[in-house]
Structures are given as C-alpha cells and as structure tokens.
Enzyme design. Structure first.
Site, PDB file in Angstrom:
ATOM      1  N   HIS A 104     -86.624 -17.550 -19.143  1.00 19.59           N
ATOM      2  CA  HIS A 104     -86.915 -16.362 -18.331  1.00 19.59           C
ATOM      3  C   HIS A 104     -87.330 -16.732 -16.914  1.00 19.59           C
ATOM      4  CE1 HIS A 104     -86.439 -13.926 -21.823  1.00 19.59           C
ATOM      5  NE2 HIS A 104     -87.516 -14.394 -22.429  1.00 19.59           N
ATOM      6  N   CYS A 105     -87.476 -18.008 -16.636  1.00 11.85           N
ATOM      7  CA  CYS A 105     -87.897 -18.444 -15.307  1.00 11.85           C
ATOM      8  C   CYS A 105     -86.674 -18.800 -14.470  1.00 11.85           C
ATOM      9  CB  CYS A 105     -88.822 -19.653 -15.418  1.00 11.85           C
ATOM     10  SG  CYS A 105     -89.482 -20.181 -13.830  1.00 11.85           S
TER      11      CYS A 105
END
Length: 316
Positions: A104-105
């Site tokens: 998700h980064c």
C-alpha cells in the site's frame, strides 16, 4: 551509474535465500496484543522452520540496515523525513522475505500499515544493478489491492501487474487500478475451488502474455477464512496450494521469483506460511540455490545470482 550502498554484500552459498531479522517483530509494552495483526508472525515462521530442521540461525540471511541514500532510490526526501524506523528486506533468485510486502506504500505516501515501498524498491534495484533484467511481473495475491506499487509503476511498460483482491475492502483505489494489466476482483467469502482456479488461470495467462526477468510475488495470508480484514474464505490448504501454483509457474518458465509474505491477521498464519515453505521445498520448487544451468538464459541468470545476491538484505 548505481548509487553507493552497503546493502550489496556477498552471501555465503550455504545460506538459504530466506531473509529475516528479529527486529521484524513489533513490541510496544504489550500494546501490540490489542491489534488484530500478529506482530510476532515473522519470528514464529522462522521458529516453525527451525523445528522442522529446514533452517538454522547460521543458514538465514540477516537483514541489514538501509540508509537514506538507499531509500531515495524510490522515496522523496520530504517523505523520508516524516518516517520512523521499520524493517524490510529484498532478496535474490528464488527468495522469501518473511517480513516484506508493503504494497500500500508508494514512493511518496504510506498507507495500510505500510511505511516503505519495498516492492517498488526491489524492482528498481534490480533494474539498476542487473544488466539484462529489464522486465518485472508483480503477482499480488494479498486480499487487498496493491495500490502502492500500482501508483509507482502507473506508466511503466517494463512492469506488468496482476492483482487478485476482494473488491469491497481497503483501499478501493480507482486511480491505481489503471496500472493493473490483469485485474481479478473477488466477491466476499470466495472459497478454495473458485479462488485456485482463477489464480491458476491468470498466473498462467500473465506469464504467457509477458515473460519477465523477475517475478515479485506478494503472498498475503489475509485471504484465510476468518481473517478480520480480508473478507475471503480460503483454507490453510488452499493457501499452500496457491503458493505452489505460483512457484510451479515460475519454475516451469525458469523465471527467478521473490516472495514476500505481506498481510495476514490471524495467529495461525505463521504456521501456514511455514507449512507452505516446507511444501515448496518438499516438491523441489525451492532449495538453497537456483541452479544457473536450468535457466533459459544462463548469462542473465548468473548475473541475477551474482548481483542480486548483493541486495539480499534491505532492512530499516
């Protein structure tokens, strides 16, 4: 010109390409027990593998500290200034990082427990360091959409992204979905038979559509039945079989594969991850080395083994 880094060290050939550090396990005066995430999952995986006599402390690759200079390959200085320390690792050939998969980064924004873009960083390191490695495929089988790496590789034709996820849960990033070349959106409560059929079909399709020089496999166990965040209903045996499907597809095409374990929010996931690794070993799909003579292009494979060995560890 490759940037200077102390991460590129030789790894003894007796070591398994399994990267781990005790610092992966999170503790904060017992408060970690109040969170659904098993903060000690990674250490438990290693302990299970030790109990089964697959590995020992002297055969594990110890993750090393990454500097700001390493992280600036992906992240902006402005973003790094916002962060505190954490841990991640990137490895070679067939490799399993029991603490990675922060999907998700992206390069300038964290999210969903993910502070560092390790998938993006692994691929960029490979492109920078290994001549002849110019195409990568991300197979993201975590229950959640991998919007971080999708945003990072939005317009990059060298990176093919396959993502299989529960369509109804976090992050629901419509913009990031534009980067997915092979998108498989699942319904609540999807079970083994349907799931494994779709994984097999689409992994084969993805690798037939574009043969990459490296596969990054995000093997989240939050697809497990009962996971509080995943919303799917895959059995432990289904997870073991899923990993087998992916590794068989990679091995049959002689493509190096890096597996990261990503999400999984139940206490039993550590045992399942260990069982999957043992199954891969028992089937001959992983061993201490990936034999260069098996490669379709031995020169490229040798460069991957020699050079990517140097980026065996990336930890924060």
């Amino acid at each position: 010109m490759p940037h200077r880094s102390e991460l590129y060290e030789d790894v003894p050939p007796v070591c398994w390409p399994i990267v781990y550090s005790p610092d992966y396990n999170i503790t904060f005066m017992g408060l970690e027990k109040l969170h659904p995430f098993d903060a000690g999952k990674w250490g438990k995986v290693i302990n299970f593998l030790k109990e089964e006599k697959l590995i020992g402390d002297d055969l594990i690759v110890q993750a090393r500290e990454a500097t700001d200079e390493d992280l600036l390959v992906v992240h902006t200085r402005r973003y790094l200034n916002k962060l505190k320390a954490g841990k991640l690792a990137v490895d070679r050939g067939w490799a399993i990082n029991v603490g990675g998969g922060f999907h998700h980064c992206s390069s300038d924004k964290g999210g969903g427990f993910c502070a560092y873009a390790d998938i993006t960083l692994a691929i960029k390191f490979l492109f920078e360091r290994v001549p002849g490695v110019s195409k990568a495929t991300i197979i993201d089988l975590d229950a959640h959409q991998g919007n971080g790496h999708e945003r990072d590789f939005m317009d990059d034709q060298k990176v093919y992204i396959m993502d299989v996820y529960n369509r109804y849960i976090y992050p629901g990033d419509g913009f990031a979905k534009r980067a997915i070349k092979r998108k498989v959106e699942l319904e609540w409560g999807t079970e083994d038979t349907e799931y494994l059929q779709k994984v097999h079909t689409h992994v084969e399709g993805a690798l037939n559509e574009l043969k990459p020089d490296i596969i990054v496999y995000n093997a989240g166990t939050d697809i497990l039945d009962g996971d509080p965040l995943g919303g799917l209903a895959i059995s432990p045996q289904g997870i073991v079989k899923r990993d087998e499907v992916v590794f068989k597809a990679a091995r049959s095409r002689r493509i190096p594969i890096l597996m990261v374990t990503s999400g999984g929010y139940q206490k039993r996931t550590a045992r399942i991850i260990a069982d999957s690794i043992l199954n891969l070993h028992n089937l001959g799909l992983i061993d201490k080395e990936l034999v260069a003579s098996e490669a379709e292009n031995p020169k490229v494979e040798k460069m991957i083994r020699d050079t990517v060995t140097d980026l065996t560890n990336l930890s924060l």
